[in-house]
Every structure is written in structure tokens, then in C-alpha cells.
Design a protein around this motif. Structure first.
Motif, mmCIF file in Angstrom:
data_model
loop_
_atom_site.group_PDB
_atom_site.id
_atom_site.type_symbol
_atom_site.label_atom_id
_atom_site.label_comp_id
_atom_site.label_asym_id
_atom_site.label_seq_id
_atom_site.Cartn_x
_atom_site.Cartn_y
_atom_site.Cartn_z
ATOM 1 N N GLY A 190 0.014 16.142 -40.645
ATOM 2 C CA GLY A 190 1.433 15.085 -40.770
ATOM 3 C C GLY A 190 2.062 14.622 -39.868
ATOM 4 O O GLY A 190 1.953 13.178 -39.538
ATOM 5 N N SER A 191 2.517 14.936 -38.397
ATOM 6 C CA SER A 191 2.908 14.925 -36.902
ATOM 7 C C SER A 191 1.842 14.699 -35.939
ATOM 8 O O SER A 191 1.285 15.659 -36.431
ATOM 9 N N LYS A 192 1.948 14.229 -34.741
ATOM 10 C CA LYS A 192 1.320 14.393 -33.715
ATOM 11 C C LYS A 192 1.890 15.602 -33.122
ATOM 12 O O LYS A 192 2.989 15.808 -32.796
ATOM 13 N N SER A 193 0.842 15.853 -32.551
ATOM 14 C CA SER A 193 0.833 17.356 -32.049
ATOM 15 C C SER A 193 0.812 17.297 -30.371
ATOM 16 O O SER A 193 0.476 16.073 -29.837
ATOM 17 N N ILE A 194 1.227 18.624 -29.994
ATOM 18 C CA ILE A 194 1.798 18.494 -28.651
ATOM 19 C C ILE A 194 -0.052 18.950 -28.206
ATOM 20 O O ILE A 194 -0.678 19.891 -28.997
ATOM 21 N N GLY A 195 -0.414 19.049 -27.181
ATOM 22 C CA GLY A 195 -1.824 18.422 -26.280
ATOM 23 C C GLY A 195 -2.020 19.870 -25.559
ATOM 24 O O GLY A 195 -1.151 20.783 -25.340
ATOM 25 N N SER A 196 -3.217 21.119 -25.961
ATOM 26 C CA SER A 196 -3.107 22.109 -25.059
ATOM 27 C C SER A 196 -2.866 22.624 -24.345
ATOM 28 O O SER A 196 -2.231 23.055 -23.949
ATOM 29 N N ARG A 197 -2.550 21.508 -23.180
ATOM 30 C CA ARG A 197 -2.795 21.438 -21.925
ATOM 31 C C ARG A 197 -0.930 22.142 -21.590
ATOM 32 O O ARG A 197 -0.619 23.790 -20.797
ATOM 33 N N GLU A 198 -0.235 21.522 -21.933
ATOM 34 C CA GLU A 198 1.468 21.929 -22.254
ATOM 35 C C GLU A 198 1.595 22.486 -23.166
ATOM 36 O O GLU A 198 2.523 23.314 -22.821
ATOM 37 N N ALA A 199 1.409 22.901 -24.187
ATOM 38 C CA ALA A 199 1.548 24.234 -25.134
ATOM 39 C C ALA A 199 1.331 25.420 -25.053
ATOM 40 O O ALA A 199 2.041 25.930 -24.984
ATOM 41 N N MET A 200 -0.088 25.313 -23.928
ATOM 42 C CA MET A 200 -0.617 27.318 -23.608
ATOM 43 C C MET A 200 0.444 27.100 -23.047
ATOM 44 O O MET A 200 0.673 28.555 -22.440
ATOM 45 N N ARG A 201 0.884 26.361 -21.985
ATOM 46 C CA ARG A 201 2.094 26.244 -20.555
ATOM 47 C C ARG A 201 3.097 27.173 -21.196
ATOM 48 O O ARG A 201 4.070 28.173 -20.991
ATOM 49 N N HIS A 202 3.913 26.517 -22.156
ATOM 50 C CA HIS A 202 4.832 27.106 -23.128
ATOM 51 C C HIS A 202 4.880 28.186 -23.439
ATOM 52 O O HIS A 202 5.477 28.548 -23.635
ATOM 53 N N THR A 203 3.540 28.469 -24.196
ATOM 54 C CA THR A 203 3.506 29.883 -24.832
ATOM 55 C C THR A 203 3.572 30.693 -23.957
ATOM 56 O O THR A 203 4.580 31.819 -23.490
ATOM 57 N N ALA A 204 2.794 30.758 -22.943
ATOM 58 C CA ALA A 204 2.840 31.574 -21.963
ATOM 59 C C ALA A 204 4.194 31.527 -20.604
ATOM 60 O O ALA A 204 4.232 33.409 -20.874
ATOM 61 N N ALA A 205 4.806 30.762 -20.987
ATOM 62 C CA ALA A 205 5.811 31.027 -19.972
ATOM 63 C C ALA A 205 7.100 31.562 -21.103
ATOM 64 O O ALA A 205 8.040 32.008 -20.798
ATOM 65 N N THR A 206 7.130 31.173 -22.052
ATOM 66 C CA THR A 206 8.514 31.092 -22.889
ATOM 67 C C THR A 206 8.448 32.022 -24.408
ATOM 68 O O THR A 206 9.697 32.261 -25.203
ATOM 69 N N SER A 207 7.846 32.663 -24.909
ATOM 70 C CA SER A 207 6.693 33.310 -26.085
ATOM 71 C C SER A 207 6.467 34.785 -25.639
ATOM 72 O O SER A 207 6.262 35.307 -24.977
ATOM 73 N N PRO A 208 7.969 35.493 -26.272
ATOM 74 C CA PRO A 208 7.598 37.228 -26.128
ATOM 75 C C PRO A 208 6.575 37.948 -26.502
ATOM 76 O O PRO A 208 6.003 39.096 -26.352
ATOM 77 N N LEU A 209 5.081 37.158 -27.305
ATOM 78 C CA LEU A 209 4.457 37.736 -28.022
ATOM 79 C C LEU A 209 3.268 37.771 -27.143
ATOM 80 O O LEU A 209 2.452 38.226 -27.362
ATOM 81 N N TYR A 210 3.262 36.682 -26.263
ATOM 82 C CA TYR A 210 2.458 36.598 -24.859
ATOM 83 C C TYR A 210 1.765 37.618 -24.622
ATOM 84 O O TYR A 210 0.519 37.639 -25.106
ATOM 85 N N ARG A 211 1.596 38.637 -23.650
ATOM 86 C CA ARG A 211 1.530 39.405 -23.440
ATOM 87 C C ARG A 211 0.441 40.370 -24.110
ATOM 88 O O ARG A 211 -0.492 40.634 -24.016
ATOM 89 N N ALA A 212 1.509 40.345 -25.304
ATOM 90 C CA ALA A 212 1.191 41.453 -26.376
ATOM 91 C C ALA A 212 -0.714 41.111 -27.141
ATOM 92 O O ALA A 212 -1.452 41.496 -26.224
ATOM 93 N N TRP A 213 -0.850 39.374 -27.094
ATOM 94 C CA TRP A 213 -1.939 38.877 -27.709
ATOM 95 C C TRP A 213 -3.128 39.062 -26.371
ATOM 96 O O TRP A 213 -4.190 39.489 -26.999
ATOM 97 N N VAL A 214 -2.382 38.712 -25.571
ATOM 98 C CA VAL A 214 -3.848 38.955 -24.374
ATOM 99 C C VAL A 214 -3.675 39.794 -23.795
ATOM 100 O O VAL A 214 -5.096 39.856 -23.791
#
Ligand code: PMV
Length: 333
Positions: A190-214
Motif C-alpha cells: 500500500g504505502s512506500k516504506s521507510i528504508g532499512s538504514r533509517e528504520a534500524m537507527r530509529h528502532t534502536a534509538a527509541t524502541s523499549p523492546l529493542y535490547r531484549a530482542w538483541v
């Protein structure tokens, strides 16, 4: 010794069974953890690098068209690394052909940078061993580090230490006693998605679940390597699906959320679950887009592909087996 000034290489995409999502160093493309993938035998990229003295600037064309400045810049970065190592200055004419079907919406950076790394090193007279080639491809796109290797490849995060570029971060083949296929299920996006480079940076910086997944991923990658070596395809499938859905959960928890899963993706995920409830071995994974990839036994691939084609929103299903690492297919002087 004969010197070549033109070289052609072919590389295939890979699908991560245990994902790479996040960098500890953006410049050198060093990941936060190890990842593990299967290289496919469909949709190759063929890249030719031709050195040319009269050229003032590097040129890059993709599928016969001059590439945009951003993409050309990423290609130039790889050429610059090779030129710096060999101490040469000639510019290059690079042409790349991607056999990804139109509207596939699949990223081709993994096969693209693996083919570019191999062809450019050869054209400039640099003899690279496997780890070197993987590290060079890595600088273009992280997942490309794994497309230099055939079959199943583990990309080591590296041990860090002295050198900023971390020479210990590259991909290598891991033994696998499984006979698997991957069904690439292409859905309407449906929509144009955000690129992986930018999306992974944003996830690592703001997602409270990120560390647990790593942390979970560090464990998943070890278990995956064992399951592959033991030929435990159910174990491989369960880890594949859990790791990918966990990665997407970290994105959904980012602020604001990054959401690649579309309604059509969910319909495919439902069908995969339904197929399992009917006794089939089928497990899903997803990357930075709405398409779904389904891991299954090779002998069941063609019939399961038919079961996925009937899901509303599915545009195409491509059956892929395990493919080779990057290969030089031609050179001339
Ligand atoms: O190599 P990149 O920057 O295209 O990142 C790829 C990230 C994922 O495809 C989502 C996961 C992976 O390990 O391939």
C-alpha cells in the motif's frame, strides 16, 4: 602476470533466518549482533566493472538506466575503498542488471553489493579471500556481507577491539543438513516504506523492546546453527519465525512505530499458520517490507506455493532453493 580492466560477477539475494537489525558503527557497517541467512538461487544481480582512463567520474547504470545520485554515491564508496587499497585512480563504468521481477518490491542491495565488491576488486587487480570480500560487500549494505557466501551463512558481528573497521566482522558458511526452500511471497504494498538504514537507527534509538530482542537474537543464532547442523528443519523454522516476528515487534514499539506488516502480509501469516495446523512444515519471515518469505521442505515447495497464491493480496510467489556465493563470470583486459 595478466592484468584485467574489466570484470563481471554474479551474486544472489539472501534471506536472514536470524536477522540483522541495528548497527554499532554506522560508518563501517558493524552490526549489533550475529545474523544467519540462506542464499537463494533466484533473482541474481550481474555487475560489470570496467576501468576507463578517460572517464572523469565513475558511472553507474542499473538495468540500463543511469542510477540516482544517492545510489551512485554508495557504489562510489565501494570503488573508493578498493582504489585506496590498491593505490590506483582510474574511474570506473559500472553496469548492473537485477533479475528481480517488476513490482517485486524486494531490496536487491545484498546481491548488488556482493556482485559489486567482487567485480570491482577483480577489475582493480585486488585478490581477495572470502573474509575480505565479505567485509568489502558489508560496507555497501550489511546484508550483502552474507551474499558473498553460498548456502547458509553466518555474519559475525566481530569482536571490536582496535581497528575501527573491525576485520573480524564478515560472513562464513555454516554446515546445514537440511533440504529447504524459501517461497518469496510478493504482496501488494500500500504505502512506500521507510528504508532499512533509517528504520534500524530509529528502532534502536527509541524502541523499549529493542535490547531484549538483541539479547534473544544472540541465543537464537547459536540455536539456529545447531538446528541446521542437526538437520532439524522444524527447529530452524520455529527460530526463523520467532526471530523475525520479534524484530517486527521491536519496530512496532518504536516511537513513532515503524510498520512494514500490511493487511496482505497478515493474511499470508494467517495462511502459514493454517498450513501448519494441517500438518505442513511452513514458517514465515519478513524483512524491511510487506512481502513474506516462507521456509519449507524443498519437496513440498511447489504445492505450498499454490496454497499461498490463493491468499487475497498475493501478487506472485517465487520458489527459491539454496544458491551459490558470489561468482566471477568474466574478465577481460
Ligand atoms: O543490509 P540492509 O541495510 O538492507 O538491512 C537488511 C536488514 C534485514 O533485511 C531486515 C534483515 C537481514 O538480516 O537481512
Amino acid at each position: 602476470m595478466c592484468e584485467f580492466n574489466s570484470a563481471t560477477a554474479v551474486a544472489y539475494p539472501n534471506i536472514a533466518l536470524i536477522k540483522y537489525w541495528g548497527k554499532r558503527d554506522e560508518n563501517y557497517v558493524l552490526p549489533t549482533g550475529d545474523s544467519l541467512s540462506m542464499t537463494l538461487d533466484v533473482m541474481p544481480t550481474t555487475t560489470t566493472v570496467r576501468l576507463s582512463n578517460p572517464l572523469e567520474k565513475d558511472r553507474f547504470s542499473l538495468n540500463g538506466k543511469v542510477a540516482d545520485e544517492k545510489t551512485a554515491g554508495r557504489v562510489r564508496d565501494i570503488l573508493d575503498i578498493v582504489r585506496a587499497v590498491v593505490g590506483r585512480t582510474e574511474r570506473a563504468d559500472v553496469s548492473s542488471v537485477n533479475e528481480v521481477p517488476t513490482a517485486a518490491g524486494l531490496a536487491s542491495s545484498a546481491s548488488g553489493f556482493a556482485a559489486l565488491a567482487s567485480a570491482s576488486a577483480e577489475a582493480y587487480g585486488l585478490t581477495l579471500d572470502g573474509p575480505w570480500l565479505s567485509r568489502l560487500a558489508r560496507r555497501g549494505s550489511g546484508s550483502a556481507a552474507r551474499s558473498t557466501v553460498g548456502g547458509f551463512a553466518r555474519w559475525a558481528a566481530g569482536i571490536g577491539g582496535g581497528a575501527a573497521a573491525d576485520p573480524t566482522s564478515y560472513a562464513y558458511a555454516v554446515p546445514a543438513a537440511v533440504d529447504a526452500s524459501i517461497l518469496v511471497v510478493i504482496v501488494d504494498s500500500g504505502s512506500k516504506s521507510i528504508g532499512s538504514r533509517e528504520a534500524m537507527r530509529h528502532t534502536a534509538a527509541t524502541s523499549p523492546l529493542y535490547r531484549a530482542w538483541v539479547e534473544a537474537t544472540a541465543d537464537d543464532v547459536e540455536r539456529m546453527q545447531t538446528a541446521l547442523a542437526e538437520g532439524d528443519l522444524i527447529g530452524v523454522g520455529e527460530l526463523t519465525e520467532a526471530n523475525a516476528l520479534g524484530m517486527h515487534a521491536t519496530m512496532l514499539a518504536a516511537r513513532p512505530a515503524v510498520r512494514y506488516i500490511s493487511a496482505a502480509s497478515l493474511a499470508v501469516l494467517d495462511q502459514v499458520r493454517e498450513l501448519r495446523s494441517r500438518g505442513h512444515l511452513a514458517y514465515a519471515t519478513m524483512d524491511a517490507g510487506p512481502n513474506v518469505k516462507v521456509l519449507c521442505e524443498r519437496t513440498a515447495a511447489v504445492s505450498l506455493a499454490d496454497e499461498l497464491r490463493i491468499v487475497p493480496g498475493v501478487v506472485k510467489v517465487i520458489v527459491a532453493g539454496s544458491g551459490p556465493g558470489v561468482t566471477l563470470v568474466g574478465r577481460s583486459s
